[in-house]
Scaffold this motif. Structure first.
Motif, PDB file in Angstrom:
ATOM      1  N   ARG A  59      11.941 -29.775  -7.378  1.00 38.10           N
ATOM      2  CA  ARG A  59      10.675 -29.070  -7.615  1.00 38.10           C
ATOM      3  C   ARG A  59      10.931 -27.909  -8.571  1.00 38.10           C
ATOM      4  O   ARG A  59      12.011 -27.322  -8.585  1.00 38.10           O
ATOM      5  N   ASP A  60       9.909 -27.584  -9.348  1.00 35.68           N
ATOM      6  CA  ASP A  60       9.948 -26.407 -10.216  1.00 35.68           C
ATOM      7  C   ASP A  60       9.093 -25.328  -9.565  1.00 35.68           C
ATOM      8  O   ASP A  60       7.868 -25.453  -9.511  1.00 35.68           O
ATOM      9  N   PRO A  61       9.731 -24.283  -9.062  1.00 35.73           N
ATOM     10  CA  PRO A  61       8.978 -23.258  -8.335  1.00 35.73           C
ATOM     11  C   PRO A  61       8.199 -22.343  -9.271  1.00 35.73           C
ATOM     12  O   PRO A  61       8.619 -22.089 -10.400  1.00 35.73           O
ATOM     13  N   PRO A  62       7.073 -21.833  -8.790  1.00 39.35           N
ATOM     14  CA  PRO A  62       6.356 -20.826  -9.580  1.00 39.35           C
ATOM     15  C   PRO A  62       7.139 -19.513  -9.561  1.00 39.35           C
ATOM     16  O   PRO A  62       7.999 -19.282  -8.696  1.00 39.35           O
ATOM     17  N   LEU A  63       6.807 -18.656 -10.504  1.00 42.55           N
ATOM     18  CA  LEU A  63       7.488 -17.362 -10.622  1.00 42.55           C
ATOM     19  C   LEU A  63       7.379 -16.556  -9.329  1.00 42.55           C
ATOM     20  O   LEU A  63       8.350 -15.919  -8.906  1.00 42.55           O
ATOM     21  N   SER A  64       6.232 -16.600  -8.677  1.00 42.76           N
ATOM     22  CA  SER A  64       6.051 -15.824  -7.444  1.00 42.76           C
ATOM     23  C   SER A  64       7.033 -16.263  -6.357  1.00 42.76           C
ATOM     24  O   SER A  64       7.540 -15.430  -5.603  1.00 42.76           O
ATOM     25  N   THR A  65       7.317 -17.546  -6.282  1.00 45.57           N
ATOM     26  CA  THR A  65       8.290 -18.047  -5.294  1.00 45.57           C
ATOM     27  C   THR A  65       9.688 -17.579  -5.657  1.00 45.57           C
ATOM     28  O   THR A  65      10.459 -17.162  -4.783  1.00 45.57           O
ATOM     29  N   LEU A  66      10.027 -17.641  -6.935  1.00 46.86           N
ATOM     30  CA  LEU A  66      11.350 -17.166  -7.366  1.00 46.86           C
ATOM     31  C   LEU A  66      11.512 -15.683  -7.090  1.00 46.86           C
ATOM     32  O   LEU A  66      12.598 -15.233  -6.700  1.00 46.86           O
ATOM     33  N   GLN A  67      10.439 -14.915  -7.259  1.00 49.35           N
ATOM     34  CA  GLN A  67      10.498 -13.484  -6.958  1.00 49.35           C
ATOM     35  C   GLN A  67      10.762 -13.258  -5.470  1.00 49.35           C
ATOM     36  O   GLN A  67      11.564 -12.392  -5.101  1.00 49.35           O
ATOM     37  N   ARG A  68      10.122 -14.032  -4.613  1.00 51.63           N
ATOM     38  CA  ARG A  68      10.342 -13.891  -3.162  1.00 51.63           C
ATOM     39  C   ARG A  68      11.763 -14.298  -2.782  1.00 51.63           C
ATOM     40  O   ARG A  68      12.406 -13.659  -1.945  1.00 51.63           O
ATOM     41  N   ILE A  69      12.255 -15.358  -3.400  1.00 54.88           N
ATOM     42  CA  ILE A  69      13.624 -15.807  -3.111  1.00 54.88           C
ATOM     43  C   ILE A  69      14.633 -14.752  -3.568  1.00 54.88           C
ATOM     44  O   ILE A  69      15.555 -14.404  -2.827  1.00 54.88           O
ATOM     45  N   ALA A  70      14.464 -14.242  -4.776  1.00 53.93           N
ATOM     46  CA  ALA A  70      15.377 -13.199  -5.275  1.00 53.93           C
ATOM     47  C   ALA A  70      15.322 -11.974  -4.366  1.00 53.93           C
ATOM     48  O   ALA A  70      16.364 -11.387  -4.036  1.00 53.93           O
ATOM     49  N   GLY A  71      14.132 -11.585  -3.929  1.00 52.95           N
ATOM     50  CA  GLY A  71      14.004 -10.458  -3.006  1.00 52.95           C
ATOM     51  C   GLY A  71      14.701 -10.719  -1.684  1.00 52.95           C
ATOM     52  O   GLY A  71      15.369  -9.846  -1.136  1.00 52.95           O
ATOM     53  N   ALA A  72      14.563 -11.936  -1.186  1.00 51.52           N
ATOM     54  CA  ALA A  72      15.212 -12.300   0.076  1.00 51.52           C
ATOM     55  C   ALA A  72      16.731 -12.310  -0.059  1.00 51.52           C
ATOM     56  O   ALA A  72      17.452 -12.090   0.918  1.00 51.52           O
ATOM     57  N   LEU A  73      17.211 -12.552  -1.271  1.00 48.25           N
ATOM     58  CA  LEU A  73      18.648 -12.537  -1.535  1.00 48.25           C
ATOM     59  C   LEU A  73      19.144 -11.149  -1.928  1.00 48.25           C
ATOM     60  O   LEU A  73      20.335 -10.949  -2.149  1.00 48.25           O
ATOM     61  N   ALA A  74      18.224 -10.190  -2.025  1.00 45.35           N
ATOM     62  CA  ALA A  74      18.538  -8.818  -2.444  1.00 45.35           C
ATOM     63  C   ALA A  74      19.258  -8.811  -3.786  1.00 45.35           C
ATOM     64  O   ALA A  74      20.318  -8.206  -3.960  1.00 45.35           O
ATOM     65  N   MET A  75      18.656  -9.518  -4.735  1.00 47.30           N
ATOM     66  CA  MET A  75      19.212  -9.557  -6.081  1.00 47.30           C
ATOM     67  C   MET A  75      18.077  -9.526  -7.088  1.00 47.30           C
ATOM     68  O   MET A  75      16.983 -10.006  -6.799  1.00 47.30           O
ATOM     69  N   PRO A  76      18.305  -8.957  -8.250  1.00 46.86           N
ATOM     70  CA  PRO A  76      17.259  -8.953  -9.274  1.00 46.86           C
ATOM     71  C   PRO A  76      16.948 -10.381  -9.732  1.00 46.86           C
ATOM     72  O   PRO A  76      17.850 -11.217  -9.870  1.00 46.86           O
ATOM     73  N   LEU A  77      15.690 -10.634  -9.965  1.00 40.64           N
ATOM     74  CA  LEU A  77      15.261 -11.947 -10.441  1.00 40.64           C
ATOM     75  C   LEU A  77      15.971 -12.300 -11.751  1.00 40.64           C
ATOM     76  O   LEU A  77      16.333 -13.452 -11.975  1.00 40.64           O
ATOM     77  N   GLU A  78      16.199 -11.311 -12.586  1.00 40.88           N
ATOM     78  CA  GLU A  78      16.857 -11.553 -13.867  1.00 40.88           C
ATOM     79  C   GLU A  78      18.266 -12.123 -13.694  1.00 40.88           C
ATOM     80  O   GLU A  78      18.702 -12.963 -14.483  1.00 40.88           O
ATOM     81  N   ILE A  79      18.965 -11.686 -12.662  1.00 39.07           N
ATOM     82  CA  ILE A  79      20.309 -12.212 -12.402  1.00 39.07           C
ATOM     83  C   ILE A  79      20.214 -13.664 -11.955  1.00 39.07           C
ATOM     84  O   ILE A  79      21.019 -14.503 -12.363  1.00 39.07           O
ATOM     85  N   LEU A  80      19.228 -13.969 -11.137  1.00 36.53           N
ATOM     86  CA  LEU A  80      19.021 -15.356 -10.717  1.00 36.53           C
ATOM     87  C   LEU A  80      18.742 -16.232 -11.936  1.00 36.53           C
ATOM     88  O   LEU A  80      19.299 -17.318 -12.069  1.00 36.53           O
ATOM     89  N   PHE A  81      17.899 -15.751 -12.837  1.00 33.83           N
ATOM     90  CA  PHE A  81      17.617 -16.488 -14.069  1.00 33.83           C
ATOM     91  C   PHE A  81      18.880 -16.645 -14.916  1.00 33.83           C
ATOM     92  O   PHE A  81      19.140 -17.704 -15.473  1.00 33.83           O
ATOM     93  N   PHE A  82      19.664 -15.583 -15.019  1.00 29.50           N
ATOM     94  CA  PHE A  82      20.905 -15.646 -15.805  1.00 29.50           C
ATOM     95  C   PHE A  82      21.838 -16.696 -15.232  1.00 29.50           C
ATOM     96  O   PHE A  82      22.384 -17.520 -15.955  1.00 29.50           O
ATOM     97  N   LEU A  83      22.021 -16.676 -13.907  1.00 29.03           N
ATOM     98  CA  LEU A  83      22.913 -17.651 -13.279  1.00 29.03           C
ATOM     99  C   LEU A  83      22.384 -19.072 -13.429  1.00 29.03           C
ATOM    100  O   LEU A  83      23.152 -20.026 -13.474  1.00 29.03           O
ATOM    101  N   GLY A  84      21.065 -19.218 -13.505  1.00 31.27           N
ATOM    102  CA  GLY A  84      20.460 -20.537 -13.647  1.00 31.27           C
ATOM    103  C   GLY A  84      20.286 -20.993 -15.077  1.00 31.27           C
ATOM    104  O   GLY A  84      19.866 -22.120 -15.330  1.00 31.27           O
ATOM    105  N   ALA A  85      20.636 -20.140 -16.025  1.00 26.44           N
ATOM    106  CA  ALA A  85      20.445 -20.486 -17.441  1.00 26.44           C
ATOM    107  C   ALA A  85      21.430 -21.554 -17.883  1.00 26.44           C
ATOM    108  O   ALA A  85      22.591 -21.552 -17.482  1.00 26.44           O
ATOM    109  N   GLU A  86      20.944 -22.440 -18.697  1.00 25.22           N
ATOM    110  CA  GLU A  86      21.818 -23.429 -19.308  1.00 25.22           C
ATOM    111  C   GLU A  86      22.438 -22.802 -20.547  1.00 25.22           C
ATOM    112  O   GLU A  86      21.925 -21.831 -21.095  1.00 25.22           O
TER     113      GLU A  86
END
Length: 121
Positions: A59-86
């Protein structure tokens, strides 16, 4: 193989973070934070089955879901995006620098979610 300035040898799987997708990045961050799928799903307000689908890139999550996941992981969303970048999404960023940034980000995720983050969620 060693990255200059980094004392530990780099394992091949760490270099593969350049080829991750957002689902793999979520799974990696979750395991680094020592959270089960059930615990992260509860903290992020999503179902375990949906989180599982996200981690497996079904599934491709909406931005709002990614924001909640990043918050739950106590990490900036930008870091999650960086780690997920190809690799192609990193543009002209030097591969060695990207590797060093990724290693640092992963080291910061070692261990459980900080107490303050648990209280704010």
């Amino acid at each position: 193989m060693r990255l200059s300035g980094h004392p530990k040898p780099i394992h091949r799987f760490l270099l593969r973070i350049f080829f991750m997708n957002i689902g793999q990045a979520i799974q990696l961050a979750r395991t680094k934070r020592k959270l089960s799928q059930a615990a992260l799903a509860k903290r992020a307000g999503i179902s375990v089955s949906y989180l599982s689908l996200l981690e497996r890139s079904r599934r491709d999550p909406p931005l709002s879901t990614l924001q909640r996941i990043a918050g739950a992981l106590a990490m900036p969303l930008e870091i999650l995006f960086f780690l997920g970048a190809e690799d192609s999404e990193l543009g002209s960023l030097n591969r060695e620098l990207a590797g060093q940034l990724a290693i640092t980000a992963l080291e910061l995720l070692n261990g459980p979610v900080p107490q303050q983050a648990e209280l704010s969620l």
